[in-house]
Design a protein around this motif. Structure first.
Motif, PDB file in Angstrom:
ATOM      1  N   SER A 127       0.825  -1.208   0.000  1.00 35.72           N
ATOM      2  CA  SER A 127       0.000   0.000   0.000  1.00 35.72           C
ATOM      3  C   SER A 127       0.860   1.260   0.000  1.00 35.72           C
ATOM      4  N   LEU A 128       0.309   2.312  -0.588  1.00 30.96           N
ATOM      5  CA  LEU A 128       0.981   3.605  -0.578  1.00 30.96           C
ATOM      6  C   LEU A 128       1.038   4.178   0.835  1.00 30.96           C
ATOM      7  N   ASP A 129       0.099   3.787   1.670  1.00 37.85           N
ATOM      8  CA  ASP A 129       0.119   4.227   3.061  1.00 37.85           C
ATOM      9  C   ASP A 129       1.371   3.723   3.771  1.00 37.85           C
ATOM     10  N   ARG A 130       1.764   2.499   3.490  1.00 38.75           N
ATOM     11  CA  ARG A 130       2.980   1.963   4.111  1.00 38.75           C
ATOM     12  C   ARG A 130       4.203   2.733   3.642  1.00 38.75           C
ATOM     13  N   LEU A 131       4.259   3.057   2.362  1.00 42.75           N
ATOM     14  CA  LEU A 131       5.377   3.838   1.842  1.00 42.75           C
ATOM     15  C   LEU A 131       5.446   5.195   2.531  1.00 42.75           C
ATOM     16  N   ALA A 132       4.307   5.873   2.649  1.00 44.60           N
ATOM     17  CA  ALA A 132       4.281   7.185   3.299  1.00 44.60           C
ATOM     18  C   ALA A 132       4.741   7.078   4.748  1.00 44.60           C
TER      19      ALA A 132
ATOM     20  N   GLU B 221       9.346   7.454   9.098  1.00 39.25           N
ATOM     21  CA  GLU B 221      10.015   6.732  10.177  1.00 39.25           C
ATOM     22  C   GLU B 221      11.497   6.478   9.911  1.00 39.25           C
ATOM     23  N   TYR B 222      11.920   6.507   8.638  1.00 39.62           N
ATOM     24  CA  TYR B 222      13.303   6.163   8.287  1.00 39.62           C
ATOM     25  C   TYR B 222      13.931   7.260   7.426  1.00 39.62           C
ATOM     26  N   LYS B 223      15.251   7.387   7.534  1.00 38.12           N
ATOM     27  CA  LYS B 223      15.972   8.386   6.753  1.00 38.12           C
ATOM     28  C   LYS B 223      16.088   7.988   5.287  1.00 38.12           C
ATOM     29  N   THR B 224      16.104   6.681   5.021  1.00 37.87           N
ATOM     30  CA  THR B 224      16.196   6.162   3.655  1.00 37.87           C
ATOM     31  C   THR B 224      15.226   5.011   3.503  1.00 37.87           C
ATOM     32  N   VAL B 225      14.559   4.939   2.355  1.00 36.85           N
ATOM     33  CA  VAL B 225      13.661   3.831   2.029  1.00 36.85           C
ATOM     34  C   VAL B 225      14.053   3.297   0.655  1.00 36.85           C
ATOM     35  N   ALA B 226      14.158   1.977   0.549  1.00 33.65           N
ATOM     36  CA  ALA B 226      14.428   1.339  -0.738  1.00 33.65           C
ATOM     37  C   ALA B 226      13.114   0.941  -1.390  1.00 33.65           C
ATOM     38  N   ILE B 227      13.040   1.112  -2.697  1.00 34.43           N
ATOM     39  CA  ILE B 227      11.837   0.776  -3.453  1.00 34.43           C
ATOM     40  C   ILE B 227      12.146  -0.410  -4.350  1.00 34.43           C
ATOM     41  N   GLY B 228      11.342  -1.481  -4.202  1.00 30.94           N
ATOM     42  CA  GLY B 228      11.562  -2.692  -4.982  1.00 30.94           C
ATOM     43  C   GLY B 228      10.374  -3.040  -5.853  1.00 30.94           C
ATOM     44  N   SER B 229      10.643  -3.493  -7.057  1.00 31.92           N
ATOM     45  CA  SER B 229       9.594  -3.876  -8.005  1.00 31.92           C
ATOM     46  C   SER B 229       9.080  -5.270  -7.654  1.00 31.92           C
TER      47      SER B 229
ATOM     48  N   ARG C 253       9.670  16.610  -4.323  1.00 31.35           N
ATOM     49  CA  ARG C 253      10.894  16.307  -3.581  1.00 31.35           C
ATOM     50  C   ARG C 253      10.596  15.293  -2.486  1.00 31.35           C
ATOM     51  N   PRO C 254      11.324  14.188  -2.426  1.00 28.13           N
ATOM     52  CA  PRO C 254      11.026  13.125  -1.448  1.00 28.13           C
ATOM     53  C   PRO C 254      11.274  13.565  -0.010  1.00 28.13           C
ATOM     54  N   ARG C 255      10.455  13.041   0.892  1.00 26.25           N
ATOM     55  CA  ARG C 255      10.590  13.361   2.311  1.00 26.25           C
ATOM     56  C   ARG C 255      11.771  12.650   2.954  1.00 26.25           C
ATOM     57  N   CYS C 256      12.266  11.604   2.325  1.00 24.70           N
ATOM     58  CA  CYS C 256      13.445  10.890   2.815  1.00 24.70           C
ATOM     59  C   CYS C 256      14.293  10.526   1.593  1.00 24.70           C
ATOM     60  N   LYS C 257      15.471  10.005   1.817  1.00 19.27           N
ATOM     61  CA  LYS C 257      16.277   9.530   0.704  1.00 19.27           C
ATOM     62  C   LYS C 257      15.664   8.243   0.154  1.00 19.27           C
ATOM     63  N   LEU C 258      15.739   8.085  -1.153  1.00 14.42           N
ATOM     64  CA  LEU C 258      15.176   6.915  -1.819  1.00 14.42           C
ATOM     65  C   LEU C 258      16.272   6.134  -2.532  1.00 14.42           C
ATOM     66  N   HIS C 259      16.229   4.809  -2.370  1.00 17.58           N
ATOM     67  CA  HIS C 259      17.148   3.920  -3.078  1.00 17.58           C
ATOM     68  C   HIS C 259      16.338   3.061  -4.036  1.00 17.58           C
ATOM     69  N   GLY C 260      16.737   3.007  -5.305  1.00 14.33           N
ATOM     70  CA  GLY C 260      16.028   2.230  -6.306  1.00 14.33           C
ATOM     71  C   GLY C 260      16.647   0.861  -6.506  1.00 14.33           C
TER      72      GLY C 260
END
Length: 241
Positions: A117-122, A127-135, A163-170
């Motif tokens: 869910s997008l709610d979990r991503l938000a 809660e975290y400084k960096t979030v990784a996004i996985g397909s 602009r992302p609220r935290c750092k994003l890793h693809g």
């Protein structure tokens, strides 16, 4: 952005060291054999829990063993972070429970999967400084039209004014056609090491070794930066609406 090249790197260890020298690398728990040369040759590295390999092979990951492996390497000066345990086709409560088991003083990055869910991503972005996004799920292949539709929704959930609220890793997003359109702080893929064996892509002037060919691919990738902010993309094209 930081371009992390996935290992293992094929060929002789001397060639692997030559390719990795001065670069940034990702070492998966499922194939850890390059960790020593990565720690010696690379500017920095991240550790991957091996969930993607386990998912494709239909098996599970020994997360206790993974934690022991991270414990061994997390104090190395080149260590950036480790991907926190996740199950790619698991449900959100299962993956949230795995995050709770992570030592609070370790540099860990949670993974948000596109089928979640997008709610979990938000929530993770707060809660975290960096979030990784996985397909994953129906969006398991990065760069398809359907994948971009889902990524538009994900960026809307995690960004304020683009602009992302935290750092994003693809994860698996080290493709210039992808990361140049996303505000990623970092991304990874095995593009360079895997495609160094595709001789037809080099034309008339073939680099003599796999290490040289991987270096050419990596240099082309590293010459491109990520987007400074997100602009919606439709079927791979920038949306001007």
């Amino acid at each position: 952005m930081i371009h992390y090249h996935g290992t293992p790197v094929g060929g002789r260890r001397q060639d692997a060291a030559q390719f990795l020298l001065g670069r940034h690398a990702l070492v998966p728990f499922s194939y850890p054999e390059d960790i020593a040369v990565v720690a010696e040759a690379c500017q920095s590295f991240i550790l991957d829990n091996g969930a993607f390999t386990a998912w494709t092979q239909g098996r599970s990951v020994d997360f206790d063993a993974y934690l022991n492996w991270v414990r061994e390497w997390r104090r190395h000066p080149g260590f950036d972070f480790a991907l926190m345990p996740d199950v790619i086709d698991g449900d959100e409560s299962q993956n949230d429970a795995l995050l709770e088991e992570w030592p609070v003083d370790w540099a860990g990055v949670p993974v948000w999967h596109l089928h979640e869910s997008l709610d979990r991503l938000a929530r993770l972005s707060v809660e975290y400084k960096t979030v990784a996004i996985g397909s994953s799920g129906q969006w398991r292949t990065p760069g398809t039209a359907a994948w971009w539709v889902r990524m538009n929704a994900a960026m809307s959930a995690v960004c304020d004014d683009g602009r992302p609220r935290c750092k994003l890793h693809g994860l698996r997003m080290l493709d210039p056609d992808i990361f140049s359109r996303l505000p990623l702080a970092s991304a990874d893929s095995t593009n360079a090491s895997v495609n160094s064996g595709s001789l037809g892509r080099f034309g008339t002037y073939l680099p003599p070794t796999a290490a040289h060919r991987a270096a050419v691919i990596a240099a082309r990738i590293e010459s491109v930066n990520s987007a400074p902010f997100f602009t919606p993309v439709i079927q791979g094209e920038l949306c001007l609406l």
